[in-house]
Design a protein around this motif. Structure first.
Motif, mmCIF file in Angstrom:
data_model
loop_
_atom_site.group_PDB
_atom_site.id
_atom_site.type_symbol
_atom_site.label_atom_id
_atom_site.label_comp_id
_atom_site.label_asym_id
_atom_site.label_seq_id
_atom_site.Cartn_x
_atom_site.Cartn_y
_atom_site.Cartn_z
ATOM 1 N N GLY A 102 -0.242 6.050 2.438
ATOM 2 C CA GLY A 102 1.102 6.386 1.995
ATOM 3 C C GLY A 102 1.805 5.279 1.235
ATOM 4 O O GLY A 102 2.825 5.521 0.593
ATOM 5 N N ARG A 103 1.279 4.057 1.316
ATOM 6 C CA ARG A 103 1.863 2.968 0.541
ATOM 7 C C ARG A 103 1.369 3.018 -0.901
ATOM 8 O O ARG A 103 0.436 3.734 -1.218
ATOM 9 C CB ARG A 103 1.531 1.627 1.195
ATOM 10 N N ARG A 104 2.033 2.244 -1.750
ATOM 11 C CA ARG A 104 1.709 2.282 -3.176
ATOM 12 C C ARG A 104 1.311 0.890 -3.649
ATOM 13 O O ARG A 104 1.882 -0.115 -3.228
ATOM 14 C CB ARG A 104 2.903 2.809 -3.984
ATOM 15 N N LEU A 105 0.326 0.852 -4.517
ATOM 16 C CA LEU A 105 -0.136 -0.393 -5.108
ATOM 17 C C LEU A 105 0.531 -0.548 -6.465
ATOM 18 O O LEU A 105 0.348 0.289 -7.353
ATOM 19 C CB LEU A 105 -1.660 -0.365 -5.241
ATOM 20 N N PHE A 106 1.301 -1.610 -6.621
ATOM 21 C CA PHE A 106 1.983 -1.897 -7.880
ATOM 22 C C PHE A 106 1.275 -3.063 -8.567
ATOM 23 O O PHE A 106 1.321 -4.204 -8.085
ATOM 24 C CB PHE A 106 3.452 -2.239 -7.636
#
Length: 550
Positions: free
Chosen positions: A437-441
Motif C-alpha cells: 500500500g505504500r508508494r515508491l517515489f
C-alpha cells in the motif's frame, strides 16, 4: 518618464503580450539607444557579445520580417524554427510574431527524425532552419516547405516589413514543446496573453534584485526563453542569450559577461555543481533562477555558496559572500513556474520543497477523482492560472484529457504542509505503488541519495514492475575525484526509506554519456524502464553491484 511609471503603464496595457512587446516599446520612443539583448554568436553582421540597442534589435527583427513577408508567410501561419544559435531562435520568433505568424520553436538538440515527425504534425506552412539542421531533416522525407536558410533573412530592407500585426489576448502567439521524455514532444500552444501573464504580474511589483543584467542559460526554444526575452525588454534591462547551456559554457559566460542573475534548468545546475566553483570568478552573481523541474538540495547548496548578495548586518546593508537561489516548479504547459522559494547559505527548508504558489496561481492537490486533499496527503498537482497554455496543437484528445474541473493536471505528485509550503515527490509516471500500500517515489529517492552521498554528483532511480514484483535500479554519476569502483550499495541503501531500499536490486556507477537524455537535459526514465524490461543492463562488469535482499 520614470522607470517605475514605465513598468506600471506596461503592466496596465491590456493589448500588451508576447506577440508585440518589442513593437510596442519602439512605438513609445523611449530608451531606443539603451542596450537590450546580447547574443553569444555573430548575427546579421553584429558581433558576438556586443549588446544590441532596442532600436538595433527592432531593425534586425524588421529585416527578417520583411524577408518572411516576401516569402508569402502570412498572419496565423504556423512556421517551425529549427536552428542552432540563440540569436537565430530569438530573432526568428520576434520576426514571425511581428507579422502575426505563429512561430513553432523546435529544440535544436532534437534528432532530425523526431523533428521531422513533430513538424509534420504541426502541419506548418514552412520551416526556418540552418545548414546543420537542414541536413538533419534531409533523410526523413519532410514534405513541409523548407524556407531559405535563416542566415540570409537579415539582409532585407527593414522598411519592407509589413505593419506590426495586432495580436489579441487569446490568440495563439507561439508554439513550444514538452521535453519529450516519454516519447514524441507535444506541441504546446501559448496565447498572446498567457505567456505574458507572469511578466504583467512582475511589472506590478517592485523591481527585484539582480534583474539589471541577466544571463539566459535556458533552452532557447523553450517557453522560458520567450518569457525571459520579454521580461528583459519590459524591464529595460540586459539579457544575454546562450546557445549552449552546459556547465562549462555557462561558467565561461559568467566570467566573461558578469551577470547579476543566471536563469536555467535543473540539469544546468547539476553540471555547475560538479565544477570547482572556487576557482571561478562568480562574484557578480546575486541570484540563480530555476524553472522547470525543481532543483536538488545538494546542487543548490553548492551554488549559494558562490556569488555575492546584499544583506542587512549590524554595519548596515553590505555585500556578503553567497548568493540567492530561487527555486520552484514549472513546465511548458504551465507557462511559468507556479511556485517560488528563495534559498541562501543560511536557509534550510529543503526536502524537495518548491515553496508557495505565486499570487496569480490557483493550486490544488487532488485525488484520482479530482477531489481536494488535505495537508500531508500526496496527490496530483492541479493548476488554474492565467499562464496556462491553450492546450496541444492539433491534439484535442490530449488537451482535454489533462483538464478536469477547471484545473490542468500537470502529471506531478505533490503535497502541502500546514504552513502552505508545497513539496514535489515525483512524476506520476515514475512512481510505483507497492504491494503493502505504500508508494515508491523515485524523485524523493534521488534527493535522499544526493544529500546523503557526497561523492555522487547526480543519480537516477528507475522502478520497474514485472507482474507483482517491483525492482529498482539506482544509477550513479560520481565525482571525477571519487573512487569509481568503490562499493556504494550499503551507503545508498542506508539513506533510502526502508520500503524503497527493499526493492533495490542494483546500484550502478555509470558514465553519464550512457544515460538517454531528452533535449532539455531530463533523463528519459520511460526509455530506461523499457530497456530494463527487455533485459538490457547498464554498467555491467565491474560497476554493476547486485543487491541481495533478505
Amino acid at each position: 518618464m520614470q522607470p517605475t511609471n514605465d513598468r506600471a503603464q506596461l503592466a496596465a496595457d491590456p493589448e500588451l503580450g508576447v506577440g508585440n512587446v518589442l513593437a510596442s516599446l519602439v512605438a513609445r520612443g523611449a530608451g531606443l539607444d539603451k542596450p537590450s539583448l546580447t547574443f553569444d554568436t555573430e548575427v546579421d553582421g553584429h558581433p558576438a557579445w556586443q549588446a544590441l540597442t532596442l532600436q538595433e534589435l527592432d531593425q534586425r527583427v524588421a529585416a527578417r520580417a520583411a524577408s518572411l513577408h516576401a516569402l508569402g508567410i502570412a498572419p496565423r501561419d504556423p512556421v517551425a524554427v529549427y536552428v542552432t544559435t540563440g540569436a537565430d531562435m530569438v530573432l526568428s520568433y520576434l520576426a514571425l510574431a511581428r507579422i502575426g505568424a505563429i512561430p513553432a520553436l523546435v529544440n535544436g538538440k532534437i534528432p532530425g527524425e523526431t523533428a521531422a515527425e513533430f513538424i509534420r504534425r504541426l502541419r506548418a506552412a514552412g520551416v526556418l532552419t540552418d545548414a546543420a539542421h537542414r541536413a538533419e531533416l534531409a533523410p526523413h522525407g519532410l514534405d513541409t516547405p523548407l524556407l531559405p536558410d535563416v542566415s540570409g533573412l537579415g539582409a532585407a530592407d527593414p522598411a519592407g516589413a509589413p505593419r506590426p500585426y495586432r495580436h489579441h489576448g487569446n490568440e495563439p502567439a507561439v508554439i513550444t514543446h514538452s521535453s519529450g521524455t516519454t516519447g514524441l514532444p507535444k506541441a504546446v500552444i501559448h496565447s498572446h496573453h498567457s505567456l505574458f501573464a507572469s511578466i504583467r504580474h512582475r511589472l506590478s511589483l517592485p523591481k527585484g534584485q539582480g534583474l539589471d543584467r541577466m544571463l539566459g542559460a535556458l533552452p532557447t526554444a523553450h517557453a522560458a526563453t520567450v518569457i525571459a526575452v520579454n521580461l528583459a525588454l519590459c524591464n529595460r534591462v540586459q539579457l544575454a542569450v546562450l546557445s549552449r547551456q552546459n556547465g562549462t559554457a555557462v561558467l565561461d559566460a559568467v566570467e566573461k559577461w558578469k551577470p547579476q542573475s543566471v536563469l536555467g534548468f535543473a540539469s544546468t545546475w547539476s553540471e555547475l555543481a560538479a565544477e570547482d566553483l572556487s576557482i571561478r570568478d562568480l562574484d557578480s552573481v546575486n541570484a540563480w533562477w530555476n524553472t522547470g523541474d525543481c532543483a536538488h538540495e545538494a546542487h543548490i547548496r553548492r551554488l549559494v555558496a558562490a556569488g555575492s548578495r546584499k544583506a542587512a548586518t549590524s554595519r548596515g546593508i553590505v555585500r556578503v559572500k553567497g548568493s540567492h537561489f530561487v527555486d520552484g516548479l514549472g513546465s511548458t504547459e504551465m507557462g511559468h513556474s507556479q511556485f517560488f522559494i528563495t534559498h541562501t547559505p543560511d536557509t534550510d527548508r529543503y526536502n524537495r520543497c518548491i515553496g508557495r504558489p505565486h499570487a496569480f496561481s490557483d493550486v490544488a492537490v487532488l485525488d484520482d477523482d479530482c477531489e481536494p486533499l488535505g495537508p500531508g496527503e500526496v496527490g496530483q498537482l492541479g493548476i488554474n492560472a492565467p499562464t496556462l497554455s491553450l492546450g496541444y496543437w492539433n491534439d484535442s484528445v490530449t488537451t482535454y484529457r489533462t483538464r478536469r474541473n477547471g484545473y490542468f493536471l500537470t502529471g506531478d505528485l505533490v503535497y502541502r504542509d500546514e504552513e502552505g509550503y508545497f513539496y514535489h515527490v515525483d512524476r506520476a509516471v515514475d512512481s510505483v505503488q507497492l504491494a503493502d500500500g505504500r508508494r515508491l517515489f523515485t524523485a524523493v529517492s534521488e534527493e535522499r541519495i544526493l544529500a546523503g552521498c557526497p561523492d555522487v554528483l547526480e543519480c537516477t532511480v528507475v522502478a520497474v514492475r514485472e507482474d507483482d514484483r517491483v525492482t529498482t535500479t539506482v544509477l550513479l554519476i560520481l565525482d571525477a575525484k571519487a573512487d569509481q569502483d568503490a562499493e556504494r550499495t550499503e551507503q545508498v541503501l542506508a539513506v533510502l526509506e526502508d520500503h524503497v531500499a527493499q526493492t533495490v536490486d542494483r546500484v550502478v556507477a555509470i558514465d553519464p554519456e550512457r544515460l538517454p537524455m531528452g533535449p532539455t537535459g531530463k533523463v528519459r526514465k520511460s526509455l530506461l524502464r523499457d530497456r530494463f524490461l527487455a533485459g538490457e543492463l547498464l554498467g555491467t562488469g565491474g560497476t554493476a553491484q547486485a543487491v541481495s535482499q533478505p
